[in-house]
Design an enzyme around this catalytic site. Structure first.
Site, PDB file in Angstrom:
ATOM      1  NE  ARG A  50      -4.155   4.763  -4.992  1.00 33.78           N
ATOM      2  CZ  ARG A  50      -4.911   3.872  -4.337  1.00 33.78           C
ATOM      3  NH1 ARG A  50      -4.348   2.840  -3.727  1.00 33.78           N
ATOM      4  NH2 ARG A  50      -6.210   4.012  -4.292  1.00 33.78           N
ATOM      5  CE  LYS A 149      -8.151   3.010  -7.480  1.00 34.20           C
ATOM      6  NZ  LYS A 149      -8.515   1.620  -7.614  1.00 34.20           N
ATOM      7  CD  GLU A 182      -3.750  -5.700  -7.096  1.00 33.33           C
ATOM      8  OE1 GLU A 182      -3.930  -4.966  -6.125  1.00 33.33           O
ATOM      9  OE2 GLU A 182      -3.472  -5.275  -8.230  1.00 33.33           O
TER      10      GLU A 182
HETATM   11  N1  PMP Z   1      -6.099  -3.502  -5.825  1.00 29.81           N
HETATM   12  C1  PMP Z   1      -6.853  -3.079  -6.844  1.00 29.81           C
HETATM   13  C2  PMP Z   1      -6.649  -3.669  -8.185  1.00 29.81           C
HETATM   14  C3  PMP Z   1      -7.815  -2.076  -6.640  1.00 29.81           C
HETATM   15  O1  PMP Z   1      -8.565  -1.640  -7.657  1.00 29.81           O
HETATM   16  C4  PMP Z   1      -7.990  -1.535  -5.339  1.00 29.81           C
HETATM   17  C5  PMP Z   1      -8.989  -0.431  -5.095  1.00 29.81           C
HETATM   18  N2  PMP Z   1     -10.295  -0.821  -5.339  1.00 29.81           N
HETATM   19  C6  PMP Z   1      -7.210  -2.054  -4.294  1.00 29.81           C
HETATM   20  C7  PMP Z   1      -6.254  -3.009  -4.577  1.00 29.81           C
HETATM   21  C8  PMP Z   1      -7.352  -1.525  -2.894  1.00 29.81           C
HETATM   22  O2  PMP Z   1      -6.756  -0.265  -2.798  1.00 29.81           O
HETATM   23  P1  PMP Z   1      -7.312   0.880  -1.827  1.00 29.81           P
HETATM   24  O3  PMP Z   1      -7.237   0.327  -0.452  1.00 29.81           O
HETATM   25  O4  PMP Z   1      -6.383   2.007  -2.040  1.00 29.81           O
HETATM   26  O5  PMP Z   1      -8.706   1.141  -2.236  1.00 29.81           O
END
Ligand code: PMP
Length: 289
Positions: A50, A149, A182
């Site tokens: 990622r 990210k 989200e």
């Molecule tokens: N959405 C956002 C905006 C995030 O920053 C994160 C990670 N903290 C997630 C979802 C969750 O992703 P992951 O399970 O890959 O940590």
């Protein structure tokens, strides 16, 4: 604590970045948050993949191979004995001139911090979170794609400010079409009977690694785990709602906008998946040796 900076492990107080780094000046860079459990780095390959995709999307070349970066993460964990902890992997655009032009930055900076993790208080895993939907919309996917990210979390921080000022620890963000995207640092799931629904990335979500593991564990256990558009109606009328994320793992939500979700207590499906996730996470990963 030792910090990995561009190939070396340096003491914390020596780990400094330039004020001309575009990561600082513009939030120009990408990162990953990763966990280690029982001496193994969880889903390291998925996080590395990622990170490279995020970097590619912003036309940033990571000055290390995937294998080299994987080794650097393990080396940093080993140096700090981060056997059960949190790892922050950061690639900034590097030092450049005082203008936006990223191509003035010649050397991206690779930084790895490994240490303790701050989770939600254990009580909230027992009782569930009360959260709100907020007015700050998730970035349009054709502005800053939420799959990236990036170091620029202002969109999420503005939503978090709304949540905190309303007395909540998390916020659900909607996308510009009004669909659920989200939470500010977590993905969201609605449970309806044996079906788990989470928004697809085009709705404005990060392609969450915890989310994807939970979907797999759910389908292994006879649930149907699907990506679909969610509205606030779907959350308010769901049997259960929960959030997923590297730091949060799986956490139940019992109130949204002061409305009671399901029975008002963490539901059986959420509890089952939280346990399954914890078992999986604590028994899989890249060894720290
Ligand atoms: N959405 C956002 C905006 C995030 O920053 C994160 C990670 N903290 C997630 C979802 C969750 O992703 P992951 O399970 O890959 O940590």
């Amino acid at each position: 604590m030792k910090i990995y900076m561009n190939g070396q492990l340096v003491p914390e107080r020596a780990a400094k970045v330039s004020v001309f780094d575009h990561g600082l000046l513009y939030g120009d860079g990408v990162f990953e948050g990763i966990r280690s459990y029982n001496g193994r780095v969880f889903m390291l390959e998925a996080h590395i993949d990622r990170l490279y995709r995020s970097a590619k999307a912003i036309d940033l070349t990571i000055p290390l191979s995937r294998e080299g970066l994987t080794r650097a993460v393990v080396r940093t964990c080993k140096a700090n004995r981060t056997l059960n902890g949190y790892i922050r992997l950061i690639v900034t655009r590097g030092v450049g001139s005082l203008g936006l032009n990223p191509y003035t930055c010649k050397t991206p900076q690779v930084i790895i911090i490994s240490g303790a993790i701050q989770l939600y208080p254990p009580k909230l895993y027992e009782e569930g979170l009360s959260i709100i939907t907020v007015g700050t919309l998730r970035n349009h996917t054709e502005a800053v794609n939420p799959k990236i990210k990036s170091l620029n979390y202002l969109n999420n921080i503005l939503a978090k400010i709304e949540a905190i000022n309303a007395g909540c620890m998390e916020a659900i963000m909607l996308n510009p079409q009004g669909f659920v995207a989200e939470a500010t640092g977590d993905n969201v799931f609605a449970v309806r009977g044996k079906v788990l629904i989470t928004p697809p990335p085009w709705c404005g979500t990060l392609d969450g690694i915890t989310r994807n593991v939970v979907m797999q564990l759910a389908s292994d256990r006879g649930f149907e785990a699907v990506e679909d558009v969610l509205t606030r109606y779907d959350l308010y009328t769901a049997d259960e709602v929960f959030l997923t994320g590297t730091a949060a793992e799986v956490i139940p939500v019992v109130k949204i906008d002061r409305r009671t979700i399901g029975s008002g207590k963490p539901g059986a499906v959420t509890r089952q998946l939280a346990q399954a996730f914890h078992r999986f996470a604590t028994t899989h990963g890249t060894p720290i040796r």
